[in-house]
Design an enzyme around this catalytic site. Sequence first.
Site, PDB file in Angstrom:
ATOM      1  N   TYR A  50       0.829  -1.217   0.000  1.00 44.87           N
ATOM      2  CA  TYR A  50       0.000   0.000   0.000  1.00 44.87           C
ATOM      3  C   TYR A  50       0.862   1.266   0.000  1.00 44.87           C
ATOM      4  O   TYR A  50       0.358   2.365  -0.206  1.00 44.87           O
ATOM      5  CB  TYR A  50      -0.959   0.025   1.211  1.00 44.87           C
ATOM      6  CG  TYR A  50      -1.866  -1.176   1.330  1.00 44.87           C
ATOM      7  CD1 TYR A  50      -2.140  -2.004   0.243  1.00 44.87           C
ATOM      8  CD2 TYR A  50      -2.458  -1.508   2.549  1.00 44.87           C
ATOM      9  CE1 TYR A  50      -2.959  -3.116   0.362  1.00 44.87           C
ATOM     10  CE2 TYR A  50      -3.288  -2.615   2.673  1.00 44.87           C
ATOM     11  CZ  TYR A  50      -3.525  -3.415   1.582  1.00 44.87           C
ATOM     12  OH  TYR A  50      -4.340  -4.514   1.710  1.00 44.87           O
ATOM     13  N   HIS A 107       1.277 -11.572   1.765  1.00 50.54           N
ATOM     14  CA  HIS A 107       0.148 -10.904   1.088  1.00 50.54           C
ATOM     15  C   HIS A 107      -0.449 -11.739  -0.043  1.00 50.54           C
ATOM     16  O   HIS A 107      -1.660 -11.753  -0.247  1.00 50.54           O
ATOM     17  CB  HIS A 107       0.654  -9.563   0.527  1.00 50.54           C
ATOM     18  CG  HIS A 107      -0.397  -8.546   0.265  1.00 50.54           C
ATOM     19  ND1 HIS A 107      -0.176  -7.203   0.416  1.00 50.54           N
ATOM     20  CD2 HIS A 107      -1.675  -8.641  -0.132  1.00 50.54           C
ATOM     21  CE1 HIS A 107      -1.270  -6.526   0.129  1.00 50.54           C
ATOM     22  NE2 HIS A 107      -2.198  -7.384  -0.225  1.00 50.54           N
TER      23      HIS A 107
END
Length: 288
Positions: A50, A107
């Site tokens: 992010y 992730h």
Amino acid sequence: MSKHFILNTGAQIPAIGFGTGTALFKKDATALVRLAIENGITHLDGAQMYDNEGTLGAGVKASGKPRSELFITTKIFTLAPGQTITESLKASLARFGFDYVDLFLIHDPTKAPAGELGKWWAGMEEVYHAGLAKAIGVSNFQVEHINEILQTAKVVPAANQIEFHPYVWKAAEPIVKLCKEKGILIESYGGLTPIVRAPGGPLDPVLENIRSRLEKTDGIPVSAGQVLSKWILQKDAVVVTTSTKAERIQEFLVVENVSDLTQEELQAIDDAGSKLHKRVFMHHAFKD
Ligand SMILES: NC(=O)c1ccc[n+]([C@@H]2O[C@H](COP(=O)([O-])OP(=O)(O)OC[C@H]3O[C@@H](n4cnc5c(N)ncnc54)[C@H](OP(=O)(O)O)[C@@H]3O)[C@@H](O)[C@H]2O)c1
């Protein structure tokens, strides 16, 4: 204490998490993280990908809330050539300005080189034993990925964060079942998809009926989003959501004041959700 689940480490994880991906992806998260904490959020979901771990940390500092009263997650996406998982997490911690994270996730299983997922998991175990991550887990893992790491794992993942809402309920059933068997907590992201990204589907009238029944029973305003959150929580999954608006953040948290859905209502959502398959995120990692 607000509603929480217990991880296989014995630690508590608040049932509603505030995400800094999607709406805040690659953006300055300071103001919204502070707003979320000031409105009662204690669980923040970040990720290296992010590209805003530094401003998540700044938002925490700006809120004045002690680190020990917060639950913070980050996720490893890729490793630079020669880099270890420990080095990668230490770089995240430096960006945050924290000494540890509460949960550290892989992730995306497809980012590990072929055949190296088990090796990555061994690296995750190292950061867990070093106390840099109080718990370790995975994200976007399907059955084959969990089975691959469990062949050599000494520590069972604490959580698997996946896209989870009624329009993927059928497709997600095998991974949800396996995680339950192994004591791996499901964290749902994209949970509001049926109303935000796929309105007009078979679920709409079902959600409306339940929403209006709850409003009458509880005597408080109830939204369709809260009905979806109740469905997720009653499937024993954490809700990882996000918002740019204080009133919506409060709405997420007061879901705890809304009565449980009945077995018939849960079933009606499962049935209507099974009529439409709609996956939004990580198509390559979490296949249909
Ligand atoms: N592990 C992964 O691969 C992965 C992938 C995706 C997401 N995530 C995590 O999960 C977090 C949440 O993801 P998400 O954004 O998909 O969550 P979500 O809960 O499905 O959606 C939240 C979004 O819905 C909007 N919203 C809420 N209620 C609404 C309503 N009644 N009408 C219209 N819009 C409404 C919010 O916008 P407003 O600002 O208008 O409230 C917000 O942008 C991310 O930030 C990230 O931390 C993880």
